[in-house]
Scaffold this motif. Structure first.
Motif, mmCIF file in Angstrom:
data_model
loop_
_atom_site.group_PDB
_atom_site.id
_atom_site.type_symbol
_atom_site.label_atom_id
_atom_site.label_comp_id
_atom_site.label_asym_id
_atom_site.label_seq_id
_atom_site.Cartn_x
_atom_site.Cartn_y
_atom_site.Cartn_z
ATOM 1 N N ASP A 11 5.801 -9.384 -9.853
ATOM 2 C CA ASP A 11 6.287 -8.206 -9.150
ATOM 3 C C ASP A 11 7.601 -7.769 -9.761
ATOM 4 O O ASP A 11 8.522 -8.572 -9.919
ATOM 5 C CB ASP A 11 6.476 -8.505 -7.660
ATOM 6 N N VAL A 12 7.672 -6.490 -10.088
ATOM 7 C CA VAL A 12 8.870 -5.930 -10.714
ATOM 8 C C VAL A 12 9.533 -4.976 -9.730
ATOM 9 O O VAL A 12 8.866 -4.120 -9.154
ATOM 10 C CB VAL A 12 8.517 -5.186 -12.026
ATOM 11 N N ASN A 13 10.841 -5.126 -9.549
ATOM 12 C CA ASN A 13 11.623 -4.204 -8.744
ATOM 13 C C ASN A 13 12.439 -3.367 -9.717
ATOM 14 O O ASN A 13 13.428 -3.844 -10.280
ATOM 15 C CB ASN A 13 12.525 -4.971 -7.772
ATOM 16 N N TYR A 14 12.005 -2.145 -9.931
ATOM 17 C CA TYR A 14 12.646 -1.290 -10.921
ATOM 18 C C TYR A 14 14.032 -0.828 -10.477
ATOM 19 O O TYR A 14 14.869 -0.515 -11.311
ATOM 20 C CB TYR A 14 11.754 -0.093 -11.250
ATOM 21 N N VAL A 15 14.257 -0.787 -9.176
ATOM 22 C CA VAL A 15 15.565 -0.366 -8.677
ATOM 23 C C VAL A 15 16.624 -1.415 -9.007
ATOM 24 O O VAL A 15 17.696 -1.106 -9.518
ATOM 25 C CB VAL A 15 15.513 -0.100 -7.159
ATOM 26 N N GLU A 153 -2.804 -3.710 5.656
ATOM 27 C CA GLU A 153 -1.687 -2.885 5.185
ATOM 28 C C GLU A 153 -0.939 -3.584 4.050
ATOM 29 O O GLU A 153 -0.636 -2.959 3.023
ATOM 30 C CB GLU A 153 -0.723 -2.601 6.335
ATOM 31 N N GLU A 154 -0.657 -4.874 4.220
ATOM 32 C CA GLU A 154 0.016 -5.629 3.161
ATOM 33 C C GLU A 154 -0.819 -5.647 1.885
ATOM 34 O O GLU A 154 -0.290 -5.496 0.787
ATOM 35 C CB GLU A 154 0.274 -7.068 3.612
ATOM 36 N N TYR A 155 -2.116 -5.804 2.033
ATOM 37 C CA TYR A 155 -3.011 -5.827 0.872
ATOM 38 C C TYR A 155 -2.985 -4.481 0.147
ATOM 39 O O TYR A 155 -2.858 -4.420 -1.075
ATOM 40 C CB TYR A 155 -4.435 -6.172 1.314
ATOM 41 N N LYS A 159 -1.511 -3.671 -3.538
ATOM 42 C CA LYS A 159 -2.380 -3.098 -4.560
ATOM 43 C C LYS A 159 -1.783 -1.803 -5.106
ATOM 44 O O LYS A 159 -1.834 -1.542 -6.308
ATOM 45 C CB LYS A 159 -3.766 -2.850 -3.966
ATOM 46 N N THR A 160 -1.202 -1.000 -4.230
ATOM 47 C CA THR A 160 -0.564 0.243 -4.663
ATOM 48 C C THR A 160 0.627 -0.049 -5.564
ATOM 49 O O THR A 160 0.812 0.607 -6.594
ATOM 50 C CB THR A 160 -0.123 1.060 -3.442
ATOM 51 N N ARG A 161 1.437 -1.035 -5.191
ATOM 52 C CA ARG A 161 2.595 -1.399 -6.025
ATOM 53 C C ARG A 161 2.150 -1.855 -7.411
ATOM 54 O O ARG A 161 2.755 -1.511 -8.419
ATOM 55 C CB ARG A 161 3.408 -2.497 -5.352
ATOM 56 N N ARG A 162 1.090 -2.666 -7.449
ATOM 57 C CA ARG A 162 0.591 -3.126 -8.750
ATOM 58 C C ARG A 162 0.082 -1.953 -9.584
ATOM 59 O O ARG A 162 0.321 -1.893 -10.791
ATOM 60 C CB ARG A 162 -0.513 -4.174 -8.558
ATOM 61 N N GLU A 166 1.558 -0.719 -13.170
ATOM 62 C CA GLU A 166 0.726 -0.544 -14.356
ATOM 63 C C GLU A 166 0.888 0.863 -14.935
ATOM 64 O O GLU A 166 0.914 1.032 -16.151
ATOM 65 C CB GLU A 166 -0.741 -0.827 -14.024
ATOM 66 N N LEU A 167 1.031 1.858 -14.068
ATOM 67 C CA LEU A 167 1.258 3.219 -14.551
ATOM 68 C C LEU A 167 2.596 3.330 -15.273
ATOM 69 O O LEU A 167 2.697 3.992 -16.312
ATOM 70 C CB LEU A 167 1.235 4.207 -13.388
ATOM 71 N N ILE A 168 3.607 2.678 -14.741
ATOM 72 C CA ILE A 168 4.931 2.721 -15.356
ATOM 73 C C ILE A 168 4.907 2.047 -16.717
ATOM 74 O O ILE A 168 5.612 2.459 -17.632
ATOM 75 C CB ILE A 168 5.982 2.111 -14.415
#
Length: 176
Positions: A11-15, A153-155, A159-162, A166-168
């Protein structure tokens, strides 16, 4: 990093410019991970202790909804098939309601104290009202649906964060 065998999550936190990598040290070593981070030009500022979570730590969020669902299912099955005494059916439903209702009510109380009403306050009220009128199966059902909703919701958020991560990764590194 996800292409490496043994990476459980990355998990990457870009902020904040940080990454949290969970891996199985029996499948991948730390130097391979460091190399994969440095290869595209990233720097490693600080390396925290290597922790490989156990099976229960990785899946602990599934345990509570599963237990509440099991108690609720047993209560319903014993009622439908007329198995055992009435108190056993009620005990299963009450156990599910108390087990599932506790974290919801705990959160509801803390949000009500801070004068911040959220769904836990409303669901907590429904659980208490159901228990007060003796509808233990209804209380357990409300708790189970809420816990299952939180799990889904967590799932979906994960999944959205991943997917966003990947888009980034596809972003161009130079511009013309």
């Amino acid at each position: 990093l996800r292409h490496l065998t043994g990476i459980v999550s990355a998990d990457v936190n870009y902020v904040s410019g940080t990454a949290t990598i969970v891996f199985d040290s029996s499948q991948v070593d730390i130097e391979t991970i460091k190399g994969s981070i440095r290869r595209p030009g990233y720097k490693i500022r600080e390396l925290k202790k290597e922790i490989t979570p156990s099976f229960w730590e990785r899946h602990s969020e599934h345990f509570l909804p599963a237990m509440v669902g099991l108690f609720l299912l047993l209560s319903w099955v014993f009622t439908w098939w007329k198995i055992g005494p009435v108190w056993l059916k009620l005990a299963f439903a009450l156990a599910g309601a108390v087990l599932g209702g506790y974290p919801i009510l705990k959160n509801a109380v803390s949000t009500l104290i801070s004068l911040n009403l959220n769904v836990n306050g409303l669901v907590g009220t429904a659980i208490i009202a159901s228990l007060a009128i003796g509808e233990y199966k209804a209380a357990a059902t409300v708790a189970f649906v809420m816990l299952l909703g939180e799990l889904l919701e967590e799932y979906s958020v994960g999944k959205t964060r991943r997917a966003i991560s990947e888009l980034i990764e596809f972003r161009p590194h130079t511009s013309t």
